[in-house]
Design an enzyme around this catalytic site. Structure first.
Site, PDB file in Angstrom:
ATOM      1  N   GLU A 155      -4.628   7.985  -2.719  1.00 42.93           N
ATOM      2  CA  GLU A 155      -5.135   6.711  -2.217  1.00 42.93           C
ATOM      3  C   GLU A 155      -5.464   5.753  -3.370  1.00 42.93           C
ATOM      4  O   GLU A 155      -5.365   4.540  -3.213  1.00 42.93           O
ATOM      5  CB  GLU A 155      -6.359   6.955  -1.324  1.00 42.93           C
ATOM      6  CG  GLU A 155      -6.783   5.776  -0.482  1.00 42.93           C
ATOM      7  CD  GLU A 155      -5.823   5.385   0.645  1.00 42.93           C
ATOM      8  OE1 GLU A 155      -4.811   6.098   0.854  1.00 42.93           O
ATOM      9  OE2 GLU A 155      -6.061   4.361   1.293  1.00 42.93           O
ATOM     10  N   HIS A 193       0.841  -1.211   0.000  1.00 41.41           N
ATOM     11  CA  HIS A 193       0.000   0.000   0.000  1.00 41.41           C
ATOM     12  C   HIS A 193       0.877   1.263   0.000  1.00 41.41           C
ATOM     13  O   HIS A 193       0.730   2.146  -0.863  1.00 41.41           O
ATOM     14  CB  HIS A 193      -0.907  -0.015   1.239  1.00 41.41           C
ATOM     15  CG  HIS A 193      -1.789   1.190   1.393  1.00 41.41           C
ATOM     16  ND1 HIS A 193      -3.105   1.210   0.994  1.00 41.41           N
ATOM     17  CD2 HIS A 193      -1.541   2.424   1.901  1.00 41.41           C
ATOM     18  CE1 HIS A 193      -3.632   2.398   1.245  1.00 41.41           C
ATOM     19  NE2 HIS A 193      -2.707   3.168   1.802  1.00 41.41           N
ATOM     20  N   GLU A 194       1.794   1.322   0.953  1.00 47.04           N
ATOM     21  CA  GLU A 194       2.638   2.524   1.046  1.00 47.04           C
ATOM     22  C   GLU A 194       3.553   2.644  -0.177  1.00 47.04           C
ATOM     23  O   GLU A 194       3.879   3.748  -0.604  1.00 47.04           O
ATOM     24  CB  GLU A 194       3.444   2.536   2.349  1.00 47.04           C
ATOM     25  CG  GLU A 194       2.611   2.490   3.641  1.00 47.04           C
ATOM     26  CD  GLU A 194       1.534   3.566   3.765  1.00 47.04           C
ATOM     27  OE1 GLU A 194       1.704   4.659   3.188  1.00 47.04           O
ATOM     28  OE2 GLU A 194       0.503   3.302   4.438  1.00 47.04           O
ATOM     29  N   HIS A 199       1.757   4.722  -2.656  1.00 44.25           N
ATOM     30  CA  HIS A 199       1.871   6.157  -2.356  1.00 44.25           C
ATOM     31  C   HIS A 199       3.263   6.665  -2.759  1.00 44.25           C
ATOM     32  O   HIS A 199       3.401   7.724  -3.378  1.00 44.25           O
ATOM     33  CB  HIS A 199       1.697   6.401  -0.848  1.00 44.25           C
ATOM     34  CG  HIS A 199       0.270   6.365  -0.370  1.00 44.25           C
ATOM     35  ND1 HIS A 199      -0.711   7.171  -0.886  1.00 44.25           N
ATOM     36  CD2 HIS A 199      -0.325   5.617   0.600  1.00 44.25           C
ATOM     37  CE1 HIS A 199      -1.865   6.923  -0.245  1.00 44.25           C
ATOM     38  NE2 HIS A 199      -1.657   5.987   0.653  1.00 44.25           N
TER      39      HIS A 199
HETATM   40 MG    MG Z   1      -3.094   5.365   2.242  1.00 41.75          MG
END
Ligand code: MG
Length: 511
Positions: free
Chosen positions: A308, A278-279, A282
């Site tokens: 996101e 997830h990160e 980003h």
């Molecule tokens: Mg996030």
């Protein structure tokens, strides 16, 4: 590498003299944000525990200074001149004017006393929230939340809005986002998600619980898995880091210094693995911004929702696919060992457990948006004056029961679970759902055949193709285009929740 040579060479893109002077004038603000980001990262990772008081003062002082510089007469004069020239500007120059004037408008409209009062209130509120959560007692937090709602409504009045004060708060977190946009998304995805969820629970192929959730892992071994997964994703270690913090996050000091964190809970390894993926999503957005935009107001992702979408794209669309399970299985077997007893399909089902639950951060991709819908509904009513703070626990419990068939046993499992409201960030939650919906839209509209996850089977080369496409369509522009404009430019249509429904149905109803 070419990229480093052009770092900060914004003159290639921003050609107008006034626009360039504006960039130069704001470089000191960028430098302050650079320092504040580093301080923020440090407070979450390596700062001694008792350093927090002095750090809070230092951050507050620097943020006041940065606001002063932003509102200086030189910046305003240059901005006014640039606004007069905007008709003749290219996309980058226009983007610059849009970003700077939005920032100036927000800073200008909020009186310093109001900002100070709000920041003082929320600093206290966070501590009170921690106690309230520990004791699972909403009444402890209630007077603070009442004051936060009151001041947030004042914020909306200062900023100005059309139709509903909540629109002003939404706009603060997602430029251009309005109630009608969010309503349109939920009207489509909530009933559809409910249908999909009912079928999943009935069929049982995607389990509610998996035995791997209870297996303990060795932290050192798991660290190796995470690093090798990042290697596989082509994480550039000379521009990026992975550290440990209680709440995983991404921060960036610049285009060439991006940092992510994860945490190790000792069991249920999917949590740390997917927080890394997830990160990474980003981080990749920040890493792939055109390096010529570095150190300008256009460097950096354009909004929370678009950001996101990038993290969810990697975490869910790519990371929770069968192709990804096949690809990481050998890494898991090598380092964790215990996964050898399980098939690839088992790993796939383990990382895709679906169950109605009480806690947002533990929710899977099918139930996650119910949690946001609930918070959005409550926030909108609070700000619109249709709901009182003391009514929240009851409304929360009733809505949870109606949406997911579960009821919190206490306030800690209910309205006290998230830190957001104590921070005063009312209007933030919807950006999570915008990200989820947009990630599916990107899958189907940006990639030929609508199946980017299949490229993972080609290994590093296939992953590079995915990254290249995201860079070309989205990342390289930084904040040049407003979120809605970027979505249309990248995907060929406005935000369309039907893609998310199609994604859920094709993944969960056909197997
Ligand atoms: Mg996030």
């Amino acid at each position: 590498m070419v990229a480093l040579e052009v770092l900060g060479r914004y003159e290639d893109l921003i050609r107008d003299d006034v626009a360039r002077r504006l960039v130069e004038k704001l470089k000191v603000v960028w430098a302050l944000h650079h320092a504040m980001s580093l301080m923020g990262w440090d407070s979450e990772t390596y700062m001694p525990k008792l350093g927090s008081r002095e750090r809070a003062v230092a951050s507050a002082e620097l943020s006041v200074l940065s606001q002063k510089l932003y509102l200086s007469s030189e910046v305003r004069e240059l901005l006014a001149e640039a606004e007069r020239r905007v008709e003749d500007y290219n996309d980058y120059e226009r983007g610059l004017v849009r970003v700077v004037s939005r920032e100036v408008r927000i800073l200008e409209r909020l009186p310093p006393e109001h900002v100070y009062e709000f920041s003082k209130l929320t600093q206290e509120a966070v501590h009170v929230w921690v106690q309230a959560k520990e004791k699972a007692d909403f009444n402890i937090f209630k007077p603070y939340l009442e004051r936060i709602v009151e001041l947030s409504r004042k914020t909306a009045e200062y900023l100005g809005y059309e139709e509903h004060p909540y629109n002003a708060l939404l706009d603060l977190y997602e430029e251009g986002l309005r109630i009608r946009d969010v309503d349109a998304v939920f009207d489509t995805i909530i009933p559809a998600s409910k249908r999909v969820l009912d079928r999943i629970l009935e069929e049982g192929y995607y389990p509610q619980h998996h035995p791997l959730e209870d297996v303990e892992y060795d932290r050192g071994a798991m660290e190796k898995v995470n690093r090798e997964v990042l290697d596989l994703l082509g994480y550039p270690w000379d521009r990026a880091r992975l550290d440990v913090s209680p709440h995983p996050f991404t921060t960036n000091m610049g285009v060439f210094d991006v940092r992510i964190t994860t945490r190790y809970e000792g069991r249920d390894f999917k949590n740390t693995l997917y927080s890394v993926v997830h990160e990474f999503g980003h981080a990749l957005y920040e890493l792939q911004v055109d390096p010529r935009l570095a150190m300008t107001p256009l460097a950096g992702g354009v909004s929370l929702g678009v950001h996101e979408s990038q993290s969810r794209f990697w975490e869910n669309i790519i990371g929770r696919s069968m192709a990804f399970a096949e690809t990481v299985k050998p890494l898991l077997d090598k380092h964790l060992g215990f996964t050898r007893e399980y098939s690839v399909e088992d790993i796939y089902r383990y990382v895709n457990t679906v169950r109605p639950s009480l806690i947002r951060v533990e929710a899977d991709e099918v139930t996650y948006n119910f949690h946001i819908y609930l918070r959005y509904t409550i926030e909108k009513k609070l700000i619109g004056g249709e709901l009182r703070v003391d009514e929240i626990p009851q409304v929360w419990a009733d809505m949870m029961e109606e949406l997911l068939g579960v009821r919190p046993r206490n306030d800690a499992e209910g309205p006290l679970q998230d830190i957001h409201w104590s921070h005063g960030t009312i209007g933030y939650f919807p950006t999570y759902t915008i990200g989820n919906v947009l990630s599916a839209q990107i899958k189907y509209t940006v990639f030929p055949g609508g199946a980017p996850e299949e490229l993972v089977r080609e290994g590093r080369e296939g992953i590079e193709k995915i990254k290249e496409t995201l860079k070309e369509k989205i990342h390289r522009y930084g904040s040049t285009y407003a979120p809605k404009q970027l979505v249309e430019k990248a995907t060929g249509e406005p935000l369309n929740p039907e893609h998310f429904v199609r994604y859920l149905e094709s993944k969960y109803l056909k197997h």
